[in-house]
Design an enzyme around this catalytic site. Structure first.
Site, PDB file in Angstrom:
ATOM      1  CG  ASP A 195      -3.451   3.809   6.563  1.00 35.94           C
ATOM      2  OD1 ASP A 195      -4.252   2.920   7.186  1.00 35.94           O
ATOM      3  OD2 ASP A 195      -4.591   4.656   5.722  1.00 35.94           O
ATOM      4  CE  LYS A 236      -3.819   6.817   3.000  1.00 36.52           C
ATOM      5  NZ  LYS A 236      -3.568   7.118   4.211  1.00 36.52           N
ATOM      6  CE  LYS A 296      -7.350   5.263   3.875  1.00 32.02           C
ATOM      7  NZ  LYS A 296      -6.577   5.152   5.317  1.00 32.02           N
TER       8      LYS A 296
END
Length: 224
Positions: A96, A157, A185
């Site tokens: 991430d 994300k 996400k």
């Protein structure tokens, strides 16, 4: 069509996260064991704990995820690449990566593209790019999403959770921009089952949360 609570296999959405700076090895162990017990998609821990998490979860369904350039995204591209490569060497299979927000605000699309593309290419692992949507205009969210799509990211994300959390509106916008080409996400501030379901209905394909156990217990209670 709305997704009912009974139809959601919630475990496949959850990245069980432990990103408290004061987290201890014992807490990381507990996080990993919880993730294994419930069958969560991944655990997301700081790079310093990737090797420990990988050893605990070796051969298990739950994957090991970590954060890169977290939480500001303002480290150099070389540092981010090294951090990502070291994390992969230690067993991480999902990364991430926080986008460089200063570059985005300045319109430096090429630098962002090169940074994300290099991490995707050099590591060969699944990359989720953290946009920090709470700090961006809709135009900036759109630009960031388009850059990350071109660079080879597997997910967008929403947030680190440090500057605001996921919203249904942002998830819908990202879904519209990406048109299902990559995952979304939602992360930050997901504390209740209703929030989780609302975000999934809006288009989230993963949920980053430290409350995974609470969500599962709430879901099970509602099924009784």
């Amino acid at each position: 069509m709305a997704i009912s609570r009974e139809e959601i296999d919630l475990v496949d959405y959850i990245d069980h996260s432990l990103l408290n700076p004061t987290a201890t090895p014992e807490q990381v162990k507990q996080c990993c064991l919880q993730a294994e017990q419930y069958g969560f998609k991944s655990v997301c821990v700081y790079p310093a704990f990737v090797r420990q998490a990988s050893e605990i979860l070796h051969g298990r369904k739950t994957k090991v995820c970590t954060v890169i350039g977290f939480p500001s995204g303002a480290t150099t591209s070389a540092v981010k690449l090294y951090e990502a490569q070291e994390a992969v060497d230690n067993g991480a299979v999902e990364l991430d990566v926080v986008i460089n927000l200063g570059w985005l605000k300045a319109g430096n699309s090429e630098a962002i593209y090169q940074e994300i593309a290099q991490i995707c290419h050099e590591t060969g692992q699944l990359v989720k790019v953290i946009l920090e949507t709470a700090l961006l205009t809709n135009a900036e969210k759109r630009l960031a999403a388009e850059i990350c799509l071109d660079a080879g990211a597997a997910f967008l994300k929403t947030s680190t959770g440090w500057f605001g959390g996921a919203t249904v509106e942002d998830v819908r916008l990202l879904k519209e921009i990406t048109n299902g080409q990559i995952g979304i996400k939602a992360s930050g501030g997901i504390r209740t089952l209703k929030q989780a379901i609302d975000l999934i209905q809006a288009g989230a394909t993963r949920l980053g949360t430290s409350r995974g156990v609470d969500l599962m217990e709430e879901l099970r209670a509602n099924k009784k």
